[in-house]
Design a protein around this motif. Structure first.
Motif, PDB file in Angstrom:
ATOM      1  N   GLU A   1      27.933   0.807  -0.493  1.00  0.00           N
ATOM      2  CA  GLU A   1      28.135  -0.510  -1.125  1.00  0.00           C
ATOM      3  C   GLU A   1      27.429  -0.611  -2.478  1.00  0.00           C
ATOM      4  N   LEU A   2      26.431   0.234  -2.699  1.00  0.00           N
ATOM      5  CA  LEU A   2      25.666   0.166  -3.952  1.00  0.00           C
ATOM      6  C   LEU A   2      26.484   0.564  -5.174  1.00  0.00           C
ATOM      7  N   PHE A   3      27.476   1.414  -4.988  1.00  0.00           N
ATOM      8  CA  PHE A   3      28.079   2.079  -6.129  1.00  0.00           C
ATOM      9  C   PHE A   3      28.831   1.142  -7.071  1.00  0.00           C
ATOM     10  N   SER A   4      29.516   0.139  -6.533  1.00  0.00           N
ATOM     11  CA  SER A   4      30.228  -0.787  -7.412  1.00  0.00           C
ATOM     12  C   SER A   4      29.255  -1.610  -8.249  1.00  0.00           C
ATOM     13  N   TYR A   5      28.085  -1.939  -7.690  1.00  0.00           N
ATOM     14  CA  TYR A   5      27.045  -2.655  -8.451  1.00  0.00           C
ATOM     15  C   TYR A   5      26.388  -1.714  -9.463  1.00  0.00           C
ATOM     16  N   LEU A   6      26.259  -0.468  -9.086  1.00  0.00           N
ATOM     17  CA  LEU A   6      25.665   0.517  -9.980  1.00  0.00           C
ATOM     18  C   LEU A   6      26.526   0.704 -11.226  1.00  0.00           C
ATOM     19  N   GLN A   7      27.827   0.621 -11.059  1.00  0.00           N
ATOM     20  CA  GLN A   7      28.744   0.748 -12.194  1.00  0.00           C
ATOM     21  C   GLN A   7      28.433  -0.291 -13.269  1.00  0.00           C
ATOM     22  N   GLN A   8      28.197  -1.518 -12.841  1.00  0.00           N
ATOM     23  CA  GLN A   8      27.920  -2.594 -13.797  1.00  0.00           C
ATOM     24  C   GLN A   8      26.630  -2.330 -14.577  1.00  0.00           C
ATOM     25  N   ILE A   9      25.586  -1.872 -13.868  1.00  0.00           N
ATOM     26  CA  ILE A   9      24.300  -1.593 -14.530  1.00  0.00           C
ATOM     27  C   ILE A   9      24.455  -0.457 -15.541  1.00  0.00           C
ATOM     28  N   LEU A  10      25.187   0.591 -15.171  1.00  0.00           N
ATOM     29  CA  LEU A  10      25.395   1.712 -16.084  1.00  0.00           C
ATOM     30  C   LEU A  10      26.156   1.284 -17.331  1.00  0.00           C
ATOM     31  N   ASP A  11      27.141   0.404 -17.152  1.00  0.00           N
ATOM     32  CA  ASP A  11      27.972  -0.013 -18.277  1.00  0.00           C
ATOM     33  C   ASP A  11      27.242  -0.949 -19.237  1.00  0.00           C
ATOM     34  N   GLU A  12      26.190  -1.591 -18.754  1.00  0.00           N
ATOM     35  CA  GLU A  12      25.459  -2.532 -19.607  1.00  0.00           C
ATOM     36  C   GLU A  12      24.541  -1.837 -20.607  1.00  0.00           C
ATOM     37  N   LYS A  13      24.208  -0.554 -20.364  1.00  0.00           N
ATOM     38  CA  LYS A  13      23.278   0.165 -21.238  1.00  0.00           C
ATOM     39  C   LYS A  13      23.891   1.491 -21.689  1.00  0.00           C
ATOM     40  N   ASP A  14      23.500   1.926 -22.879  1.00  0.00           N
ATOM     41  CA  ASP A  14      23.984   3.204 -23.405  1.00  0.00           C
ATOM     42  C   ASP A  14      23.102   4.383 -23.011  1.00  0.00           C
ATOM     43  N   GLU A  15      21.975   4.102 -22.377  1.00  0.00           N
ATOM     44  CA  GLU A  15      21.015   5.152 -22.038  1.00  0.00           C
ATOM     45  C   GLU A  15      21.628   6.181 -21.085  1.00  0.00           C
ATOM     46  N   LEU A  16      21.315   7.449 -21.326  1.00  0.00           N
ATOM     47  CA  LEU A  16      21.818   8.532 -20.485  1.00  0.00           C
ATOM     48  C   LEU A  16      20.855   8.816 -19.331  1.00  0.00           C
ATOM     49  N   ALA A  17      21.383   9.431 -18.268  1.00  0.00           N
ATOM     50  CA  ALA A  17      20.580   9.816 -17.091  1.00  0.00           C
ATOM     51  C   ALA A  17      19.763   8.647 -16.551  1.00  0.00           C
ATOM     52  N   GLN A  18      20.427   7.496 -16.386  1.00  0.00           N
ATOM     53  CA  GLN A  18      19.721   6.320 -15.858  1.00  0.00           C
ATOM     54  C   GLN A  18      19.415   6.491 -14.369  1.00  0.00           C
ATOM     55  N   PHE A  19      20.436   6.888 -13.600  1.00  0.00           N
ATOM     56  CA  PHE A  19      20.266   7.037 -12.156  1.00  0.00           C
ATOM     57  C   PHE A  19      20.614   8.459 -11.725  1.00  0.00           C
ATOM     58  N   ILE A  20      19.749   9.012 -10.886  1.00  0.00           N
ATOM     59  CA  ILE A  20      19.962  10.333 -10.311  1.00  0.00           C
ATOM     60  C   ILE A  20      20.233  10.136  -8.824  1.00  0.00           C
ATOM     61  N   ILE A  21      21.391  10.555  -8.396  1.00  0.00           N
ATOM     62  CA  ILE A  21      21.836  10.313  -7.020  1.00  0.00           C
ATOM     63  C   ILE A  21      21.877  11.637  -6.265  1.00  0.00           C
ATOM     64  N   THR A  22      21.287  11.689  -5.094  1.00  0.00           N
ATOM     65  CA  THR A  22      21.408  12.887  -4.263  1.00  0.00           C
ATOM     66  C   THR A  22      22.130  12.552  -2.970  1.00  0.00           C
ATOM     67  N   GLY A  23      22.770  13.567  -2.390  1.00  0.00           N
ATOM     68  CA  GLY A  23      23.461  13.330  -1.134  1.00  0.00           C
ATOM     69  C   GLY A  23      23.771  14.620  -0.411  1.00  0.00           C
ATOM     70  N   SER A  24      23.728  14.570   0.909  1.00  0.00           N
ATOM     71  CA  SER A  24      24.044  15.745   1.729  1.00  0.00           C
ATOM     72  C   SER A  24      25.362  15.572   2.457  1.00  0.00           C
ATOM     73  N   ASN A  25      26.103  14.558   2.059  1.00  0.00           N
ATOM     74  CA  ASN A  25      27.394  14.301   2.684  1.00  0.00           C
ATOM     75  C   ASN A  25      28.432  14.161   1.575  1.00  0.00           C
ATOM     76  N   ASN A  26      29.129  15.238   1.294  1.00  0.00           N
ATOM     77  CA  ASN A  26      30.012  15.277   0.134  1.00  0.00           C
ATOM     78  C   ASN A  26      31.172  14.303   0.256  1.00  0.00           C
ATOM     79  N   PHE A  27      31.731  14.149   1.447  1.00  0.00           N
ATOM     80  CA  PHE A  27      32.912  13.298   1.607  1.00  0.00           C
ATOM     81  C   PHE A  27      32.591  11.828   1.311  1.00  0.00           C
ATOM     82  N   LEU A  28      31.564  11.292   1.960  1.00  0.00           N
ATOM     83  CA  LEU A  28      31.229   9.882   1.762  1.00  0.00           C
ATOM     84  C   LEU A  28      30.769   9.614   0.337  1.00  0.00           C
ATOM     85  N   LEU A  29      30.008  10.560  -0.228  1.00  0.00           N
ATOM     86  CA  LEU A  29      29.511  10.388  -1.584  1.00  0.00           C
ATOM     87  C   LEU A  29      30.660  10.438  -2.582  1.00  0.00           C
TER      88      LEU A  29
END
Length: 386
Positions: A81-109
């Motif tokens: 559920e976080l990802f759609s909200y994360l999109q908005q935060i990323l789009d509001e700033k031009d800064e690179l490498a804002q969020f680093i996401i890790t995951g061990s489940n490729n399908f859901l991610l």
């Protein structure tokens, strides 16, 4: 800390994307790597129930606390559920490498990222250590390598290998399998997992596997997808270009870590491998995944295939570099014999190609007059550029 081959690719992506996803199996070193490289960012584990509940109950408020600094979000597939909200935060700033996401489940991610962050995120697939990364820390013999495998915790602390893998399998079944497919009968699934280990390096016949497990072939396909999504198994596909119409079209089955296969086969110590009937298949598995690690650590996609026709002629690996196909044979033996070259000679006669490579269990490098290279398995990274 052992330096990882993916370091440079991760730094490269940090100069291009607003978010970076580091995916790979549990315990492959994802968290250690991102915390080391992005040590100025707050770290948040979404495996923590309290943190996860906050993120699920109030995703906007949860992310807002990191709007200035960004963050490392560990095991982010737990909170899609976080990802759609994360999109908005990323789009509001031009800064690179804002969020680093890790995951061990490729399908859901992947599902979550594709829907919300396409074009905003770069990927690194991090598998367990490669032989090149371990260098002087690697076990000295083939048996020890096949028994221990490459998961970083086994090189960080003096764990008993069998007990560590037993706990790893239990954790995997209870966390990842339930999360992916909500499979109720974990005993049957574990039997299926062990039967897969017994098919390492073989053609994947789902109907035969279904009969042995006692489920239908659709269930087998579904369970194989679970193992793939959680980076347990890897399907090596047959090459799509038919040099001979009677070619095998089934994939071959490999595991991302050879130590896990040994554990699933019930191997108790390295000495047992001296007489184990699967030792050749385990060695083949080790080499295939080492080649794959070379690709992934450079941020490249998989370009490995195999080729086999209906009469049994086979090339263990075809490296498809678009404008050329490089045939590779894998041989456990330490003594070079004419048998090593049978597959390559057949392939070269069929295709008009000259050369090829043999990766074997010995120690001497050779380059023959027919352009065939004979490469010790410890020197894969020096002699095979893919």
């Amino acid at each position: 800390m052992i330096s990882r081959g993916a370091n440079n690719e991760l730094l490269n992506l940090a100069k291009q994307y607003k978010a970076i996803a580091v995916i790979g199996p549990r315990q492959s070193g994802k968290t250690t790597l991102v915390k080391t490289i992005f040590n100025d960012k707050p770290y948040v584990s979404l495996e923590n129930p309290d943190t996860r509940n906050f993120a699920l109950d109030d995703p906007k408020g949860f992310l807002q606390q990191f709007s200035d600094t960004g963050a490392i979000l560990d095991e982010a597939q737990r909170t899609p559920e976080l990802f759609s909200y994360l999109q908005q935060i990323l789009d509001e700033k031009d800064e690179l490498a804002q969020f680093i996401i890790t995951g061990s489940n490729n399908f859901l991610l992947q599902q979550s990222i594709t829907q919300s962050l396409a074009g905003r995120i770069g990927y690194v697939t991090l598998l367990p250590f490669s032989m090149e990364e371990l260098k002087n820390n690697a076990p000295k013999t083939i048996n020890e390598l096949l028994f221990k495998g490459f998961y970083p915790p086994l090189y960080d602390k003096p764990f008993e290998v069998n007990k560590w893998f037993s706990n790893y399998i239990r954790t995997y079944l209870e966390k990842d399998v339930r999360q992916l497919k909500n499979i109720d009968n974990l005993i049957v699934f574990e039997r299926f997992l062990k039967l897969c280990a017994g098919r390492t390096g073989q053609l994947l016949n789902k109907n035969a596997l279904a009969i042995q497990v006692g489920v239908d072939s659709k269930t087998i396909e579904s369970w194989i997808s679970v193992l793939e999504a959680s980076f347990i198994i890897f399907r090596l596909k047959p090459h799509h270009k038919n040099f001979n119409k009677r070619v095998v079209k089934m994939s071959k089955l490999y595991f991302y870590d050879i130590g896990l296969v040994s554990a699933l086969l019930g191997i108790q110590n390295p000495e047992q491998l001296d007489v184990h009937p699967f030792k050749g298949s385990l060695f083949e598995n080790l080499v295939v995944i080492e080649l794959l690690k070379q690709r992934y650590n450079k941020g490249l996609s998989n370009n490995l295939y195999f080729w086999r026709n209906s009469t049994g002629h086979e090339i263990d690996i075809l490296i498809d570099n678009f404008d050329e196909l490089i045939p590779v044979e894998i041989k456990l033996g330490k003594t070079i014999t004419n048998e090593f070259f049978k597959g390559l000679k057949y392939w070269n006669n069929l295709t008009g190609f000259t050369g090829g490579k043999v990766i074997y269990g010995g120690e001497d490098y050779q380059k023959r007059s027919n352009e065939i290279e004979i490469i010790p398995f410890q020197e894969i990274s020096k002699n095979i550029i893919i």
